[in-house]
Design an enzyme around this catalytic site. Structure first.
Site, PDB file in Angstrom:
ATOM      1  CG  ASP A   1      -1.749   7.729   0.767  1.00 32.22           C
ATOM      2  OD1 ASP A   1      -1.406   8.890   0.996  1.00 32.22           O
ATOM      3  OD2 ASP A   1      -2.024   7.299  -0.375  1.00 32.22           O
TER       4      ASP A   1
ATOM      5  CG  ASP B   1      -2.169   2.191   6.536  1.00 31.79           C
ATOM      6  OD1 ASP B   1      -2.366   2.060   5.305  1.00 31.79           O
ATOM      7  OD2 ASP B   1      -2.425   3.223   7.167  1.00 31.79           O
TER       8      ASP B   1
ATOM      9  CG  ASP C   1      -1.738   1.196   1.403  1.00 32.22           C
ATOM     10  OD1 ASP C   1      -2.328   1.643   0.401  1.00 32.22           O
ATOM     11  OD2 ASP C   1      -1.800   1.733   2.528  1.00 32.22           O
TER      12      ASP C   1
END
Length: 305
Positions: free
Chosen positions: A83, A264, A81
């Site tokens: 961000d 996240d 991922d």
């Protein structure tokens, strides 16, 4: 049990001997919530699904032997991922830059194994921010994919929804204009409505505006992230499907390959689920702040399943 920023409620939950008390930090009260007895402090109720998973996970650094056993004598393909994983979480999406050190690490990693970036950002945006040609990129939560040797894909059913997304973007701009701090971020195949900078008493107004637009655009769906709502084409596609598509396209879909995904946010859950029976998932979390009684406010480091 969840208490939305109410310190007295957290204390009541602790006194009532609930198995897990979670405080929602809506008024910059993280330390006070933790000291009142919250086992975990989150920033938004949308994090609850991820928290539920994390409750049963172990810090990866404490389980390196188990992880090493899984990757021994297997080829690795890494999915990341952007961000909150490769870049820090920031108040405005345009401020999320890749550090020079992280760029160097990605380049070294790409010399060792295939690497793909799976982002909610638009494809052109994430490619420009990472700027490493030999990587593979999936933008707009996997609805658009590109990579070396001419690899390119746009999800066909989602393409038919582009005019609908244009209409929804205009409707959202009008509905959210009076709300200070609300930010609309248009990607090719999705619309993000950020409310991280919205006053607490206006967050409900953001949610209602998004829902009203969704009601009149029923071929779209709403998904959740950290301080963001996402409107996407309501088709059977997500980061998990995009990950599996890439494995097939790159001829990496066989038992000797171990796919590894690091993310996240709630938007990464689809990828985690796609790998549940065949790969390794790592949840990136910020290092914990510890209050006076030593209890961690946030889940530490990396967790794995």
């Amino acid at each position: 049990m969840v208490f939305e920023g109410a310190i007295a409620g957290v204390k009541a939950g602790r006194q009532g001997k609930f198995g897990r008390v979670i405080g929602v930090n809506r008024k910059n009260q993280a330390e006070a919530l933790q000291e009142a007895g919250a086992d975990t402090v989150i920033e938004d109720l949308a994090e609850m699904t991820l928290v539920a998973r994390l409750c049963d996970l172990s810090p990866a650094l404490e389980a390196m032997e188990s992880i090493q056993n899984r990757i021994e004598q297997r080829e690795i393909v890494v999915f990341l991922d952007y961000d909150g994983t490769l870049s820090s979480l920031v108040s405005r999406p345009e401020e999320a830059h890749l550090s020079a050190e992280m760029n160097r690490i990605l380049r070294e990693l790409a010399n060792q194994c295939p690497v793909a970036i799976m982002s909610g950002r638009g494809l052109a945006d994430v490619r420009q921010r990472v700027a490493i040609e030999r990587l593979y990129y999936a933008g707009s939560h996997g609805f658009e994919i590109a990579g070396s040797e001419g690899l390119a894909m746009e999800q066909e059913q989602a393409r038919a929804c582009l005019p609908l997304l244009d209409e929804a973007e205009q409707a959202l701009a009008q509905a959210l204009d009076p709300i200070t701090g609300a930010q609309i971020e248009r990607k090719r195949f999705s619309i993000a409505v950020h409310y991280r900078n919205v006053a607490e008493d206006q967050i409900e107004a953001v949610a209602k505006a998004v829902d009203r637009v969704l009601e009149s655009h029923n071929r779209l769906r709403k998904k959740y992230g950290k301080k963001v709502y996402e409107l996407q084409p309501d088709v059977a596609w997500d980061k998990g499907q995009a990950l599996l598509w890439l494995l097939d396209k790159l001829k990496l879909n066989y038992p000797d390959i171990l796919p590894l995904y690091i993310g996240d946010d709630l938007t990464d859950e689809d990828a985690f689920q796609a790998l549940e029976e065949r790969g390794l998932g790592l949840v990136a979390r910020h290092a914990p702040y510890r209050g006076k009684n030593g209890r961690a406010l946030y889940f530490p480091g990396f967790c794995y399943f």
